[in-house]
Enzyme design. Structure first.
Site, PDB file in Angstrom:
ATOM      1  N   TYR A  23       0.791  -1.231   0.000  1.00  0.00           N
ATOM      2  CA  TYR A  23       0.000   0.000   0.000  1.00  0.00           C
ATOM      3  C   TYR A  23       0.826   1.284   0.000  1.00  0.00           C
ATOM      4  O   TYR A  23       0.261   2.368  -0.114  1.00  0.00           O
ATOM      5  CB  TYR A  23      -0.956   0.002   1.201  1.00  0.00           C
ATOM      6  N   ASN A  75     -12.820   4.369  -1.965  1.00  0.00           N
ATOM      7  CA  ASN A  75     -11.976   3.187  -1.838  1.00  0.00           C
ATOM      8  C   ASN A  75     -12.668   2.319  -0.799  1.00  0.00           C
ATOM      9  O   ASN A  75     -12.513   2.537   0.400  1.00  0.00           O
ATOM     10  CB  ASN A  75     -10.561   3.554  -1.387  1.00  0.00           C
ATOM     11  N   HIS A  81     -15.333  -6.525  -1.577  1.00  0.00           N
ATOM     12  CA  HIS A  81     -15.646  -7.924  -1.860  1.00  0.00           C
ATOM     13  C   HIS A  81     -16.809  -8.453  -1.027  1.00  0.00           C
ATOM     14  O   HIS A  81     -17.159  -9.624  -1.144  1.00  0.00           O
ATOM     15  CB  HIS A  81     -14.407  -8.785  -1.592  1.00  0.00           C
ATOM     16  N   ASP A  88     -25.698  -1.096  -2.639  1.00  0.00           N
ATOM     17  CA  ASP A  88     -27.089  -0.680  -2.773  1.00  0.00           C
ATOM     18  C   ASP A  88     -27.268   0.802  -2.450  1.00  0.00           C
ATOM     19  O   ASP A  88     -28.059   1.493  -3.103  1.00  0.00           O
ATOM     20  CB  ASP A  88     -27.989  -1.527  -1.880  1.00  0.00           C
ATOM     21  N   HIS A 101      -8.554   1.872  -5.794  1.00  0.00           N
ATOM     22  CA  HIS A 101      -7.746   0.933  -5.003  1.00  0.00           C
ATOM     23  C   HIS A 101      -6.281   1.303  -5.144  1.00  0.00           C
ATOM     24  O   HIS A 101      -5.820   1.613  -6.251  1.00  0.00           O
ATOM     25  CB  HIS A 101      -7.960  -0.510  -5.460  1.00  0.00           C
ATOM     26  N   SER A 103      -3.712  -0.796  -4.505  1.00  0.00           N
ATOM     27  CA  SER A 103      -3.082  -1.931  -5.179  1.00  0.00           C
ATOM     28  C   SER A 103      -3.965  -2.356  -6.352  1.00  0.00           C
ATOM     29  O   SER A 103      -5.056  -1.832  -6.538  1.00  0.00           O
ATOM     30  CB  SER A 103      -2.898  -3.097  -4.197  1.00  0.00           C
ATOM     31  N   ARG A 112      -9.989 -11.328  -3.654  1.00  0.00           N
ATOM     32  CA  ARG A 112      -9.930  -9.872  -3.822  1.00  0.00           C
ATOM     33  C   ARG A 112     -10.247  -9.439  -5.256  1.00  0.00           C
ATOM     34  O   ARG A 112     -10.303  -8.255  -5.550  1.00  0.00           O
ATOM     35  CB  ARG A 112      -8.544  -9.348  -3.454  1.00  0.00           C
TER      36      ARG A 112
END
Length: 149
Positions: A23, A75, A81, A88, A101, A103, A112
């Site tokens: 990260y 993010n 996931h 929603d 993201h 990464s 992921r």
């Protein structure tokens, strides 16, 4: 002047110290400060929120429907996931958003590699470390200019 909302999901408060090989070393405060400056230079305002709690993010997304938010950058982190509720909420408010993201999830573990958000997002920016946020903000600013916000 448009209002942009930046949402950061779980564990992003640990940026700079958590798995820096994945990260990076940039802190969340550094990212938020850079985004605020980037938006301000373009004549717009940014609000940022980080939460490890799904309901806090859902509540903030729902509030965006009525508070003048023109665009959301999110993010979702680990919620990428798992969170049907956040997906929603984003669909319900109909405020355009970009998924971010640090990464590249497509090069990581199989669990992921699926996002509950990508098919609803205007776009997805991933794999560029902290620059992913900057690139997403560039895209959001271009879209609010086009929309006349």
């Amino acid at each position: 002047m448009a209002k942009l909302l930046v949402l950061h999901g779980p564990n992003l408060n640990l940026l700079g110290t958590r798995e820096p090989e994945v990260y990076g070393h940039t802190t969340l405060a550094d990212i938020d400060q850079a985004l605020a400056a980037q938006a301000s230079t373009a004549g717009h305002a940014v609000e940022s929120l980080q939460s490890n709690a799904e309901h806090v993010l859902v509540d903030r997304v729902q509030a965006a429907r009525n508070d003048g938010t023109a665009f959301i950058l999110i993010n979702p982190a680990a919620f990428t996931h798992t969170s049907v509720a956040l997906r929603d909420a984003l669909a319900a408010v109909a405020v355009p958003f970009i998924e971010i993201h640090l990464s590249n999830p497509h090069t990581r573990e199989p669990f992921r590699q699926h996002s509950y958000f990508s098919d609803k997002a205007v776009g997805v920016v991933c794999g560029f470390g902290a620059d992913s946020y900057r690139y997403a903000m560039d895209a959001a600013l271009a879209r609010v200019r086009v929309a006349g916000a």
